[in-house]
Write an enzyme that holds these catalytic residues in place. Structure first.
Site, short mmCIF file in Angstrom:
data_model
loop_
_atom_site.label_atom_id
_atom_site.label_comp_id
_atom_site.label_asym_id
_atom_site.label_seq_id
_atom_site.Cartn_x
_atom_site.Cartn_y
_atom_site.Cartn_z
CE1 TYR A 143 13.90 66.75 8.13
CE2 TYR A 143 11.78 67.68 8.84
CZ TYR A 143 12.94 67.75 8.06
OH TYR A 143 13.13 68.82 7.23
CG ASP A 177 17.40 64.61 13.93
OD1 ASP A 177 17.73 64.45 15.13
OD2 ASP A 177 17.35 63.69 13.10
CB SER A 183 28.63 47.38 50.10
OG SER A 183 29.84 47.84 49.54
CD GLU A 236 14.19 50.60 45.03
OE1 GLU A 236 14.87 51.15 44.14
OE2 GLU A 236 14.25 50.92 46.23
CE LYS A 294 22.90 43.95 44.11
NZ LYS A 294 23.81 43.78 42.97
CG ASP A 345 24.81 42.61 36.63
OD1 ASP A 345 25.63 43.16 37.40
OD2 ASP A 345 25.07 41.59 35.98
CE1 TYR A 356 21.05 53.28 44.50
CE2 TYR A 356 21.25 52.78 42.17
CZ TYR A 356 21.82 52.98 43.40
OH TYR A 356 23.19 52.89 43.54
CE LYS A 396 23.54 39.38 43.86
NZ LYS A 396 25.00 39.40 44.04
CB CYS A 454 47.69 11.22 25.68
SG CYS A 454 48.00 12.99 25.43
CB CYS A 484 51.94 12.17 23.24
SG CYS A 484 51.42 11.48 24.83
CB CYS A 520 49.15 12.22 29.42
SG CYS A 520 50.38 11.77 28.17
CB CYS A 546 52.63 14.54 26.90
SG CYS A 546 51.19 15.07 25.93
#
Length: 659
Positions: free
Chosen positions: A31, A34, A78, A109, A111, A113, A218, A307, A401, A404, A419, A424
């Site tokens: 509040y 705001d 990358s 650190e 990683k 996502d 980072y 990873k 099957c 059918c 099948c 079919c």
């Protein structure tokens, strides 16, 4: 006097934003916040000249017509990936050998996502925010990033700097967003990363503002002349002092053993976090060492990304559903109690075939472990061994099957059941769905529900029937209005002259997918040559083999298929036979593409190879010339390493074809 009040309000609000969104330690109530915000907004509305870019009121968003391309001043590289302790040790030993020093401190650190972004500040004020793009050129999404409250609009120091960060959506916010979307029949996001990406790329940034996005910073490109910060660890403390949010889960270690331990510590503990992380980034701490080691064409030599192994999780197998594919192959699929796995909700998983069910001894009601094969397709890997398992009834494979009710058959040398009915309905509809798919004839607007109606109304039974439909025919379908009917009709008409390789793919010849179709077209050139080729000619083509050759030969000798080809031709379906080849630069070379590329799709890369006379293959062998490895390359990279096949990064591949 009014100017002073505005400055006071801006400083107070920026400070409270920092306390709340960066430190997670609010010092005033919502509040009270705001009230301060409303006062500043009212003053600025009455006195627009007092409104500045660093004002907290500028986070509200606006509507854009699109995102402009933006060339990064400093390239975003990358990271090379490591998948085990051995990989990490090899990376560390290479760095030690190249720099000539054994005691190299490291910073570890988590990683995140999310989505990498680059932020620029002038005199401490946020000026530009750009997506990673291909690392050289990204998209300017400044207005959207201004709505992310973890990004400071004004720093605590008036400096000119660039920083790198990762935008993410907390898992709790992701779940809440999807719950609300479900109630409103809106799009459901597959995982928090997709939700963050979709939120950031909204042309209406007021929508972005409503999404709960955050950011961990980072990396910083230090201002010119700043010689006081000499390590990555100190740079993280510096950007934290400027007002940025940094990940608290970082560790300074003296050697690679410490880094390996950090990775082990977080392999399971990461699931307790409210954000997704798929690994650990490990960097050499000393900037002098970083500068000496430098970069390869795509990645820094002084950093690597470890990873985490593919995630496995347990859930309950509720039932086993039988699917029928375009070749008649029967595939059992596990229906599961929905569970979050590697960033997305999984409710179904492959059981491959009935032999696999028997090997695993999977029973309905079992607790099973699932994982994502190559981090994409969920599959059941084992059953949780408990007393209840042995009280449940063993699974008995069907003998007919499910569609059918024709008898199932097993072909010599194969574990898959088929099948026996070539007419079919499930097989026919699967072939029609494949015909319109993107990798085949690429016909938009015709999905499974439309095909189901067309088939049930006897309007389409073979692919040739698509080309006999009028716009009015589509108007007979449920929920199809004039505009949709027009789009469907036009999309079918526009597919009549697709490249020959797509046409061959679309025919659903057993054992012939996109790669094999490309090989056939490259070697034989025309549809007539492919149709008339005998088994001996076909089997001599590299990448075909006797089994596939026989399948191709038998397909084109079948009267049913001859009638289909004639019907297609009579209805104007004439595939283009223009050779893709423009030069012989890569003649005699075979490439395998794996992982995610940033500057193009794998299909685009394959097209570039074929334009230059090269070939692509879906599997790695001793005959493979190069493997092009993007992010998350999977087992193909391991096989290439084992066989000694040369591996190219995306940048190295681009350099090769551009030269």
């Amino acid at each position: 006097m009014l100017q002073e009040r505005v400055e006071y309000l801006k400083n107070e609000l920026n400070k409270h934003n920092y306390n709340y969104y960066v430190l997670d330690n609010p010092t005033i109530s919502d509040y009270e916040y705001d009230m301060l915000f409303s006062e500043l907004k009212e003053i600025e509305n009455n006195n627009p000249e007092l409104r500045t870019p660093d004002s907290p009121t500028q986070r509200v968003g606006s509507i854009s017509t699109g995102f402009e391309e933006y060339r990064h001043q400093y390239r975003l590289y990358s990271l090379d990936n490591s998948y085990n302790a051995e990989d990490l040790r090899k990376w560390y030993e290479r760095a030690q050998k190249e720099y000539g020093k054994t005691d190299l401190e490291l910073v570890c650190e988590l990683k995140i996502d999310g989505l990498a972004i680059a932020l620029n500040y002038q005199n401490g004020v946020f000026t530009t925010g750009v997506t990673r793009g291909n690392g050289i050129i990204g998209e300017n999404i400044t207005q959207n990033l201004k709505t992310v409250k973890a990004i400071p609009l004004k720093l605590f120091e008036d400096v000119n700097i660039d920083v790198r960060g990762e935008i993410y959506m907390p898992i709790s916010s992701f779940n809440k967003l999807n719950e609300e979307s479900l109630k409103n029949n809106e799009k459901i996001f597959a995982n928090p990363r997709n939700a963050a990406a979709g939120s950031l790329r909204q042309l209406d940034s007021t929508i972005t503002a409503k999404r709960d996005l955050s950011m961990f910073t980072y990396t910083v490109i230090l201002p010119d002349g700043n010689n006081t910060i000499k390590t990555h660890w100190d740079s993280l403390q510096y950007i934290k002092k400027l007002g940025f949010k940094t990940n608290p889960n970082i560790r300074l270690v003296k050697d690679i053993d410490g880094a390996i331990q950090f990775c082990k510590d977080w392999e399971t503990k990461r699931f307790e976090l409210d954000y997704a992380t798929d690994g650990v980034v490990i960097k050499i701490n000393d900037f002098a060492v970083q500068n000496e080691l430098g970069f390869t064409a795509r990645a820094p030599k002084w950093a690597t990304a470890f990873k985490f192994p593919p995630e496995e999780i347990s859930t309950t197998l509720e039932s086993i559903e039988i699917g029928v594919g375009k070749t008649g192959a029967i595939t059992p699929v596990a229906n599961l109690t929905p569970v979050l796995l590697a960033g997305s909700t999984v409710a179904r998983a492959s059981l491959h075939n009935f032999d696999e069910i028997e090997r695993l001894d999977v029973r309905i009601g079992d607790k099973v472990f699932i994982k994502k094969a190559a981090e994409i397709i969920p599959k059941v890997v084992k059953v949780v061994d408990d007393e209840q398992h042995y009280l449940r009834q063993k699974y008995i494979p069907p003998k007919e099957c499910p569609i059918c009710h024709s008898e199932l058959e097993y072909r010599e040398g194969e574990v898959v059941a088929y099948c026996s009915n070539e007419n079919c309905p499930a097989v026919s509809k699967a072939k029609l769905e494949y015909w319109v798919s993107k990798e085949a004839m690429d016909i938009d607007y015709i999905g499974p529900s439309v095909i189901e109606q067309l088939y049930n109304l006897n309007m389409v039974k073979t692919p040739a029937d698509f080309y006999k439909l009028s716009q009015q025919d589509f108007m007979q379908l449920d929920l199809v209005k004039e505009k949709s009917a027009y789009n469907m009709f036009n999309s079918i008409q526009n597919s009549k002259n697709r490249p020959l390789s797509k046409f061959i793919t679309a025919l659903s010849i057993r054992h012939v997918g996109k790669e094999t179709a490309d090989i056939l077209v490259n070697e034989l050139g025309t549809l007539e040559n492919i149709i008339s080729a005998d088994v001996e000619t076909l089997s001599k083509i590299e990448g075909i083999g006797e089994k596939i050759a026989l399948s191709i030969y038998e397909f084109f000798k079948s009267q049913k298929n001859i009638d289909l080809l004639n019907d297609l031709k009579n209805n104007g379906v004439i595939p283009s036979e223009v050779s893709q080849k423009q030069s012989d630069e890569l003649s005699g070379m075979t490439f395998v593409l794996t992982g995610t590329l940033h500057s193009m799709t794998r299909d685009d890369a394959g097209a570039k190879i074929k334009e230059r006379g090269g070939k692509t293959s879906s599997s790695v062998s001793k005959k493979t010339s190069f493997v092009i490895a993007g992010d998350n390359p999977g087992s193909k990279l391991d096989k290439a390493t084992t066989l000694g096949v040369k591996i190219l990064s995306e940048d190295e591949f681009l350099t090769m074809i551009n030269n």
